[in-house]
Design a protein around this motif. Structure first.
Motif, short mmCIF file in Angstrom:
data_model
loop_
_atom_site.label_atom_id
_atom_site.label_comp_id
_atom_site.label_asym_id
_atom_site.label_seq_id
_atom_site.Cartn_x
_atom_site.Cartn_y
_atom_site.Cartn_z
N MET A 1 0.72 -1.16 0.16
CA MET A 1 0.17 -0.08 -0.04
C MET A 1 0.67 1.24 0.04
N SER A 2 0.62 2.28 -0.85
CA SER A 2 1.27 3.48 -0.64
C SER A 2 0.58 4.79 -0.67
N LYS A 3 1.05 5.87 0.12
CA LYS A 3 0.43 6.85 0.25
C LYS A 3 1.23 8.17 -0.32
N ASN A 4 0.49 9.05 -0.82
CA ASN A 4 1.03 10.24 -1.35
C ASN A 4 0.37 11.50 -1.12
N ILE A 5 0.94 12.34 -0.39
CA ILE A 5 -0.11 13.62 -0.19
C ILE A 5 0.28 14.71 -1.10
N ALA A 6 -0.91 14.95 -1.78
CA ALA A 6 -0.90 16.03 -2.70
C ALA A 6 -1.30 17.24 -2.17
N MET A 7 -1.11 18.44 -2.93
CA MET A 7 -1.61 19.73 -2.23
C MET A 7 -3.11 19.81 -1.54
N GLU A 8 -4.03 19.38 -2.19
CA GLU A 8 -5.27 19.36 -1.73
C GLU A 8 -6.06 17.88 -1.38
N ARG A 9 -5.76 16.94 -2.27
CA ARG A 9 -5.88 15.66 -2.06
C ARG A 9 -4.69 14.60 -2.00
N ALA A 10 -5.02 13.94 -0.97
CA ALA A 10 -3.98 12.70 -1.08
C ALA A 10 -4.52 11.33 -1.69
N GLY B 1 -4.35 8.77 9.36
CA GLY B 1 -3.34 9.83 9.17
C GLY B 1 -3.52 10.68 8.15
N LEU B 2 -4.04 9.98 7.12
CA LEU B 2 -4.17 11.03 5.96
C LEU B 2 -5.13 12.08 6.18
N LEU B 3 -6.29 11.67 6.86
CA LEU B 3 -7.26 12.40 7.48
C LEU B 3 -6.73 13.55 8.11
N GLY B 4 -5.71 13.38 9.04
CA GLY B 4 -5.09 14.24 9.86
C GLY B 4 -4.28 15.27 9.03
N ALA B 5 -4.14 14.99 8.04
CA ALA B 5 -3.23 15.87 7.22
C ALA B 5 -4.12 16.97 6.60
N GLY B 6 -5.70 16.90 6.66
CA GLY B 6 -6.42 17.99 6.24
C GLY B 6 -6.71 17.89 4.82
N VAL C 1 -16.38 3.02 4.56
CA VAL C 1 -17.60 3.72 4.90
C VAL C 1 -17.48 4.57 5.94
N SER C 2 -16.28 4.09 7.20
CA SER C 2 -16.16 5.15 8.24
C SER C 2 -15.39 6.17 7.82
N ALA C 3 -14.51 5.91 7.09
CA ALA C 3 -13.35 6.91 6.32
C ALA C 3 -14.14 8.01 5.75
N GLN C 4 -15.09 7.44 4.79
CA GLN C 4 -16.00 8.65 3.97
C GLN C 4 -16.62 9.34 4.87
N ARG C 5 -17.37 8.83 5.92
CA ARG C 5 -18.24 9.71 6.71
C ARG C 5 -17.29 10.58 7.58
N SER C 6 -16.28 10.19 7.92
CA SER C 6 -15.05 11.16 8.72
C SER C 6 -14.57 12.31 7.81
N TYR C 7 -14.29 11.87 6.53
CA TYR C 7 -13.76 12.83 5.41
C TYR C 7 -15.06 13.94 5.41
N ALA C 8 -16.27 13.54 4.97
CA ALA C 8 -17.37 14.14 4.92
C ALA C 8 -17.86 15.15 6.00
N ARG D 1 -15.59 16.66 7.87
CA ARG D 1 -14.51 17.52 7.88
C ARG D 1 -15.05 18.59 6.56
N GLY D 2 -15.72 18.25 5.70
CA GLY D 2 -15.93 18.92 4.26
C GLY D 2 -14.93 18.59 3.40
N LEU D 3 -14.34 17.49 3.45
CA LEU D 3 -13.22 17.04 2.52
C LEU D 3 -13.63 15.98 1.59
N PRO D 4 -13.12 16.16 0.28
CA PRO D 4 -13.47 15.18 -0.85
C PRO D 4 -13.02 13.66 -0.61
N PHE D 5 -13.84 12.94 -1.10
CA PHE D 5 -13.36 11.52 -0.91
C PHE D 5 -13.83 10.65 -2.00
#
Length: 103
Positions: free
Chosen positions: A1-10, A32-37, A59-66, A68-72
């Protein structure tokens, strides 16, 4: 699994095994990625095995992002990933129900 944080979307690439064995690590990565905002795009193209824990984690992640008003977004849904959602009776975030049934 890999993670890459972009300017506004990971981006997060789900591994081949998205079952209970890897649920804790997957959830920790998504938190962790959610914490990056930033919003997130989860690439499911490599998912070979998925179970209810994968569905619950997504589903849990989607609700957490929602909350915070973050795209998922989910991309590259394999038959295995799609099947896990169907077995759970849950529409994957961003999918139209008819896309799942083939209608």
């Amino acid at each position: 699994m890999s993670k890459n944080i972009a300017m506004e979307r990971a981006s997060y690439t789900a591994g081949a095994d998205c079952t209970l064995r890897h649920a804790k690590a997957t959830a920790a990565s998504l938190v962790g990625l959610l914490g990056a905002g930033a919003g997130i795009e989860i690439d499911c193209a490599g998912v070979e095995q998925a179970d209810i824990t994968f569905v619950q984690t997504i589903v849990s992640a989607q609700r957490s992002y929602a909350a915070r008003g973050l795209p998922f977004a989910l991309t590259g849904m394999t038959d295995s990933a799609r099947s896990a959602f169907l077995r759970a009776g849950v529409t994957p975030p961003g999918a139209v129900p008819s896309e799942l049934s083939g209608n």
